[in-house]
Design a protein around this motif. Structure first.
Motif, PDB file in Angstrom:
ATOM      1  N   LYS A   1     -13.132  -3.103   0.986  1.00  0.00           N
ATOM      2  CA  LYS A   1     -12.508  -1.677   0.285  1.00  0.00           C
ATOM      3  C   LYS A   1     -12.167  -0.840   1.289  1.00  0.00           C
ATOM      4  CE  LYS A   1     -14.672   1.890  -2.400  1.00  0.00           C
ATOM      5  NZ  LYS A   1     -15.885   2.581  -3.076  1.00  0.00           N
ATOM      6  N   HIS A   2     -12.894  -0.646   2.428  1.00  0.00           N
ATOM      7  CA  HIS A   2     -12.200   0.094   3.527  1.00  0.00           C
ATOM      8  C   HIS A   2     -10.807  -0.406   4.194  1.00  0.00           C
ATOM      9  CE1 HIS A   2     -15.439   2.877   3.482  1.00  0.00           C
ATOM     10  NE2 HIS A   2     -16.222   1.966   3.652  1.00  0.00           N
ATOM     11  N   GLN A   3     -10.684  -1.538   4.198  1.00  0.00           N
ATOM     12  CA  GLN A   3      -9.301  -1.946   4.702  1.00  0.00           C
ATOM     13  C   GLN A   3      -8.045  -1.910   3.729  1.00  0.00           C
ATOM     14  OE1 GLN A   3     -10.353  -6.274   5.235  1.00  0.00           O
ATOM     15  NE2 GLN A   3     -10.602  -6.029   7.594  1.00  0.00           N
ATOM     16  N   SER A   4      -8.450  -1.640   2.412  1.00  0.00           N
ATOM     17  CA  SER A   4      -7.509  -1.714   1.638  1.00  0.00           C
ATOM     18  C   SER A   4      -7.180  -0.262   1.379  1.00  0.00           C
ATOM     19  CB  SER A   4      -8.021  -1.981  -0.115  1.00  0.00           C
ATOM     20  OG  SER A   4      -8.281  -3.475  -0.216  1.00  0.00           O
ATOM     21  N   ASN A   5      -8.178   0.718   1.444  1.00  0.00           N
ATOM     22  CA  ASN A   5      -7.753   2.131   1.454  1.00  0.00           C
ATOM     23  C   ASN A   5      -7.113   2.583   2.792  1.00  0.00           C
ATOM     24  OD1 ASN A   5      -8.597   4.874   0.221  1.00  0.00           O
ATOM     25  ND2 ASN A   5      -9.459   5.147   2.229  1.00  0.00           N
ATOM     26  N   ASP A   6      -7.319   2.032   4.057  1.00  0.00           N
ATOM     27  CA  ASP A   6      -6.741   2.327   4.979  1.00  0.00           C
ATOM     28  C   ASP A   6      -5.415   1.635   5.112  1.00  0.00           C
ATOM     29  OD1 ASP A   6      -9.209   3.217   6.192  1.00  0.00           O
ATOM     30  OD2 ASP A   6      -9.377   1.284   7.585  1.00  0.00           O
ATOM     31  N   ARG A   7      -5.169   0.652   4.358  1.00  0.00           N
ATOM     32  CA  ARG A   7      -3.759   0.141   4.174  1.00  0.00           C
ATOM     33  C   ARG A   7      -2.904   1.254   3.397  1.00  0.00           C
ATOM     34  NH1 ARG A   7      -3.960  -6.167   3.124  1.00  0.00           N
ATOM     35  NH2 ARG A   7      -1.484  -5.753   3.044  1.00  0.00           N
ATOM     36  N   LEU A   8      -3.458   1.550   2.210  1.00  0.00           N
ATOM     37  CA  LEU A   8      -2.861   2.296   1.118  1.00  0.00           C
ATOM     38  C   LEU A   8      -2.661   3.518   1.930  1.00  0.00           C
ATOM     39  CD1 LEU A   8      -1.933   3.241  -1.744  1.00  0.00           C
ATOM     40  CD2 LEU A   8      -4.451   3.705  -2.066  1.00  0.00           C
ATOM     41  N   THR A   9      -3.468   4.294   2.706  1.00  0.00           N
ATOM     42  CA  THR A   9      -3.267   5.571   3.292  1.00  0.00           C
ATOM     43  C   THR A   9      -2.131   5.463   4.249  1.00  0.00           C
ATOM     44  OG1 THR A   9      -5.691   6.177   3.225  1.00  0.00           O
ATOM     45  CG2 THR A   9      -4.439   7.321   4.883  1.00  0.00           C
ATOM     46  N   ALA A  10      -2.244   4.392   5.235  1.00  0.00           N
ATOM     47  CA  ALA A  10      -1.088   4.257   6.115  1.00  0.00           C
ATOM     48  C   ALA A  10       0.277   3.946   5.556  1.00  0.00           C
ATOM     49  CB  ALA A  10      -1.204   2.969   6.912  1.00  0.00           C
TER      50      ALA A  10
END
Length: 77
Positions: free
Chosen positions: A5-14
């Motif tokens: 979940k955090h990896q997906s959020n980080d990728r989306l944010t980037a």
């Protein structure tokens, strides 16, 4: 192993940050489109909060995407 979940959020944010620069979209534009405050958007862009699908759905057209699914596919692939 990292939390998906955090990896997906980080990728989306980037992806959002990069695409904002490329398309000239501001935090204020995103706030207006999503009916949120600019500080809410800033908090998410700093990675301090997880994006909600309805927020991404609201801002997707600013980046040339018709809906949240097409935006997420571009951001996470």
């Amino acid at each position: 192993m990292g939390n998906g979940k955090h990896q997906s959020n980080d990728r989306l944010t980037a992806y959002l940050r990069d695409t904002m620069k490329a398309k000239g979209v501001t935090q204020a534009d995103m706030a207006i489109a999503s009916n949120r405050s600019q500080s809410y958007i800033a908090k998410h862009l700093m990675g301090a909060a997880t994006w909600r699908l309805d927020d991404v759905e609201a801002i997707a057209p600013l980046f040339g995407y018709p809906n949240v699914l097409s935006f997420m596919a571009a951001a996470l692939c």
